[in-house]
Design a protein around this motif. Structure first.
Motif, PDB file in Angstrom:
ATOM      1  N   MET A   1      50.518  41.558  23.096  1.00  0.00           N
ATOM      2  CA  MET A   1      49.380  42.466  23.265  1.00  0.00           C
ATOM      3  C   MET A   1      48.060  41.697  23.155  1.00  0.00           C
ATOM      4  N   ILE A   2      48.019  40.681  22.273  1.00  0.00           N
ATOM      5  CA  ILE A   2      46.806  39.865  22.147  1.00  0.00           C
ATOM      6  C   ILE A   2      46.542  39.111  23.446  1.00  0.00           C
ATOM      7  N   THR A   3      47.562  38.412  23.944  1.00  0.00           N
ATOM      8  CA  THR A   3      47.379  37.651  25.188  1.00  0.00           C
ATOM      9  C   THR A   3      47.153  38.589  26.365  1.00  0.00           C
ATOM     10  N   GLY A   4      47.807  39.765  26.326  1.00  0.00           N
ATOM     11  CA  GLY A   4      47.557  40.763  27.371  1.00  0.00           C
ATOM     12  C   GLY A   4      46.132  41.276  27.317  1.00  0.00           C
ATOM     13  N   GLY A   5      45.599  41.423  26.101  1.00  0.00           N
ATOM     14  CA  GLY A   5      44.203  41.843  25.940  1.00  0.00           C
ATOM     15  C   GLY A   5      43.237  40.812  26.490  1.00  0.00           C
ATOM     16  N   GLN A   6      43.551  39.526  26.294  1.00  0.00           N
ATOM     17  CA  GLN A   6      42.712  38.472  26.863  1.00  0.00           C
ATOM     18  C   GLN A   6      42.729  38.530  28.389  1.00  0.00           C
ATOM     19  N   PHE A   7      43.918  38.715  28.953  1.00  0.00           N
ATOM     20  CA  PHE A   7      44.047  38.827  30.414  1.00  0.00           C
ATOM     21  C   PHE A   7      43.287  40.046  30.923  1.00  0.00           C
ATOM     22  N   LEU A   8      43.430  41.168  30.210  1.00  0.00           N
ATOM     23  CA  LEU A   8      42.729  42.398  30.583  1.00  0.00           C
ATOM     24  C   LEU A   8      41.217  42.194  30.553  1.00  0.00           C
ATOM     25  N   SER A   9      40.731  41.415  29.584  1.00  0.00           N
ATOM     26  CA  SER A   9      39.285  41.189  29.473  1.00  0.00           C
ATOM     27  C   SER A   9      38.744  40.487  30.712  1.00  0.00           C
ATOM     28  N   TYR A  10      39.525  39.541  31.275  1.00  0.00           N
ATOM     29  CA  TYR A  10      39.088  38.851  32.491  1.00  0.00           C
ATOM     30  C   TYR A  10      39.069  39.813  33.685  1.00  0.00           C
ATOM     31  N   LEU A  11      40.070  40.691  33.742  1.00  0.00           N
ATOM     32  CA  LEU A  11      40.112  41.675  34.824  1.00  0.00           C
ATOM     33  C   LEU A  11      38.934  42.639  34.731  1.00  0.00           C
ATOM     34  N   VAL A  12      38.633  43.086  33.503  1.00  0.00           N
ATOM     35  CA  VAL A  12      37.509  44.001  33.305  1.00  0.00           C
ATOM     36  C   VAL A  12      36.196  43.307  33.657  1.00  0.00           C
ATOM     37  N   ASN A  13      36.079  42.040  33.282  1.00  0.00           N
ATOM     38  CA  ASN A  13      34.880  41.290  33.641  1.00  0.00           C
ATOM     39  C   ASN A  13      34.676  41.273  35.154  1.00  0.00           C
ATOM     40  N   LEU A  14      35.769  41.054  35.889  1.00  0.00           N
ATOM     41  CA  LEU A  14      35.686  41.055  37.352  1.00  0.00           C
ATOM     42  C   LEU A  14      35.328  42.443  37.873  1.00  0.00           C
ATOM     43  N   ALA A  15      35.923  43.477  37.266  1.00  0.00           N
ATOM     44  CA  ALA A  15      35.739  44.845  37.753  1.00  0.00           C
ATOM     45  C   ALA A  15      34.296  45.321  37.599  1.00  0.00           C
ATOM     46  N   PHE A  16      33.612  44.877  36.539  1.00  0.00           N
ATOM     47  CA  PHE A  16      32.270  45.394  36.258  1.00  0.00           C
ATOM     48  C   PHE A  16      31.133  44.464  36.715  1.00  0.00           C
ATOM     49  N   THR A  17      31.472  43.418  37.462  1.00  0.00           N
ATOM     50  CA  THR A  17      30.415  42.491  37.877  1.00  0.00           C
ATOM     51  C   THR A  17      29.376  43.138  38.775  1.00  0.00           C
ATOM     52  N   GLU A  18      29.779  44.152  39.546  1.00  0.00           N
ATOM     53  CA  GLU A  18      28.855  44.784  40.486  1.00  0.00           C
ATOM     54  C   GLU A  18      28.396  46.161  40.024  1.00  0.00           C
ATOM     55  N   VAL A  19      28.742  46.510  38.785  1.00  0.00           N
ATOM     56  CA  VAL A  19      28.409  47.846  38.263  1.00  0.00           C
ATOM     57  C   VAL A  19      27.119  47.758  37.444  1.00  0.00           C
ATOM     58  N   PRO A  20      26.183  48.703  37.638  1.00  0.00           N
ATOM     59  CA  PRO A  20      24.964  48.701  36.810  1.00  0.00           C
ATOM     60  C   PRO A  20      25.328  48.769  35.325  1.00  0.00           C
ATOM     61  N   GLY A  21      24.689  47.947  34.534  1.00  0.00           N
ATOM     62  CA  GLY A  21      24.993  47.904  33.104  1.00  0.00           C
ATOM     63  C   GLY A  21      25.988  46.824  32.742  1.00  0.00           C
ATOM     64  N   THR A  22      26.679  46.269  33.724  1.00  0.00           N
ATOM     65  CA  THR A  22      27.656  45.166  33.602  1.00  0.00           C
ATOM     66  C   THR A  22      28.165  44.944  32.184  1.00  0.00           C
ATOM     67  N   TRP A  23      27.460  44.092  31.405  1.00  0.00           N
ATOM     68  CA  TRP A  23      27.986  43.661  30.111  1.00  0.00           C
ATOM     69  C   TRP A  23      28.132  44.816  29.126  1.00  0.00           C
TER      70      TRP A  23
END
Length: 490
Positions: free
Chosen positions: A165-187
């Protein structure tokens, strides 16, 4: 029936006709997955900041100008985790594993809200501290809660699920980073979305029981037996209750209160803590976070300068880490904790030497692309060897080697060692690399991996398939000198 009637010279003999496997009890698996949400948040909150920081710098000019502020935003979660792990051990032993998990969820949720709404970098740093507190408490609580609800035959695999779950959470964080790059409010979205799993876990945990071992030893025997009856068949249930009754009787002969000083006064506790804390320190000092942090530079060595490619590599590394952890879930109960750690460290040492050679020879060679690819191979091998072994084994070992009365306290102290080691390595790696060279730095890490191999071979016993009481007996024998404690390496 007594514990002696089901124990033999070769270890614990399972008399139940039904073989327990990882998927044989959906109730235990459900407890594991829900408790493991803490691990998911642990991985997500420590991984998401790498992408979020790029956009934080765009919004706050003072952060963009100050390396110190950037480092503080990143490292404040580690500071919080150190505090949370230290306090989390006390919370676990005093109030129980369930309440500790709920308190971690509150910290996660508050921290996520504060970060998402932060009007300036200093409020953001405070939010990172809150999230870090949750990470620290969760890093202690989830492995212990899972271990105490798990049959000993599959305890390693179930505790390793938390690492997945920890390593899956790290992987998920990269996916979320990609998903919100073009969304207002990003970070703000990247950091704030972590509150959702925390809220989900909080409400699910309200319907889950307390750890049956904690209930039996500290609160309500009848309630503990109800929980145990959902985990074991009737015959095995009687065995488990006998063991708990024996353990409780031993606890009554000890001091009524426990303290940090007891860990250093008692030789058997010192030996157990040395093994557990040493495993946690070596997990970090063998370079997992530095190797993952340095992956974009390795890509550039290979001749690829694209930032997008570097981000994709980070995704690939995180994916390999999660995939390796899945392999570890199988191996840890079939191959054993000690053997798995020793095999993992052997591969880690070779991988670090390959990385060192690539970095040392690259500046003096015209074949930069060739040595870049050798470095990429070294990186891939490192993750492949580290993830199944030194990733899950330290957390699993620490969830099962301490006596019941000290499990939360020692686990918290050991997790604190992990976070302190993490912070030292993260803060010193680049400085050391600048001082002696990147190749020499990887050689230093390889030397530490060799030291870790020797440490595990000498101080860490095999605990595969053993009950908590049998593990405790190992330390008593070592402390009294009645057994030499030596085991074959492989």
């Amino acid at each position: 029936m007594t514990i002696e009637s089901v124990a033999g010279s070769s270890g614990y003999l399972r008399s139940s006709s039904q073989r327990i496997t990882y998927f044989s009890n959906s109730y235990v698996l459900g407890l594991t997955v829900i408790a493991g949400i803490g691990g998911l948040l642990f991985g997500y909150d420590t991984g998401v900041i790498s992408g979020a920081l790029l956009y934080i710098k765009d919004e706050f000019e003072e952060v963009n100008r100050s390396s110190f502020l950037q480092e503080t935003i990143v490292s404040m979660a580690l500071v919080g985790a150190m505090i949370g792990a230290a306090v989390g051990g006390w919370i676990n032993d005093t109030f129980g594993r369930k309440k500790a998990t709920l308190s971690a969820d509150v910290a996660f949720t508050l921290g996520s809200i504060v970060m998402a709404a932060a009007p300036n970098p200093y409020i953001l740093i405070f939010g990172r501290l809150l999230v870090g507190l949750g990470v620290g408490v969760a890093s202690v609580t989830a492995p212990v809660y899972i271990a105490e609800a798990a049959p000993s035959e599959i305890r390693g695999g179930l505790v390793s699920t938390n690492v997945l779950m920890i390593t899956g959470g790290q992987f998920l964080s990269y996916l979320v980073n990609l998903a919100f790059t073009e969304v207002p409010g990003t970070w703000r979205w990247m950091l704030g979305v972590a509150g959702l799993p925390a809220i989900i876990q909080f409400f699910l945990m309200l319907f889950l029981p307390e750890s049956p071992r904690w209930l039996y030893m500290k609160k309500d025997k009848s309630e503990a037996i109800v929980v145990l009856s959902k985990i074991y068949d009737p015959f095995r249930l009687e065995e488990e209750i006998d063991q708990l009754a024996t353990a409780l009787e031993e606890e009554r002969h000890r001091k009524s209160s426990v303290s940090y000083l007891d860990i250093f006064r008692s030789k058997e506790l010192r030996l157990a803590f040395l093994a557990g804390a040493g495993m946690q320190a070596f997990q970090q000092f063998t370079g997992i976070n530095t190797v993952m942090y340095y992956s974009p530079t390795i890509v550039q060595m290979a001749g690829f300068n694209s930032n997008q490619l570097a981000l994709l590599l980070s995704l690939f590394v995180a994916f390999m880490n999660a995939l390796g952890t899945i392999l570890g879930i199988y191996l840890i109960d079939h191959f054993g904790r000690r053997k798995l750690a020793l095999s993992s460290l052997s591969g880690v040492t070779i991988s670090l030497i390959i990385l060192a050679v690539a970095f040392i020879l690259e500046p003096s060679s015209s074949a930069k692309g060739l040595f870049g690819w050798i470095a990429v191979i070294g990186l891939a091998l490192y993750i492949a060897f580290f993830a199944p072994g030194m990733g899950p084994v330290p957390w699993t070992v620490n969830s099962e080697i301490y006596p019941e009365a000290y499990r939360g306290l020692c686990g918290g102290m050991s997790a604190t060692v992990n976070w302190i080691s993490n912070l030292i390595v993260a803060q010193s790696f680049l400085s050391v690399a600048e001082a002696v060279g990147t190749g020499s730095t990887f050689l230093i890490l390889a030397g530490i991996a060799v030291a870790a191999f020797v440490f595990v071979a000498v101080f860490v016993p095999e605990t595969k398939g053993l009950t908590f009481e049998e593990v405790e007996r190992i330390w008593k024998e070592r402390a009294s000198g009645s057994g030499d404690g030596r085991e074959p390496l492989l």
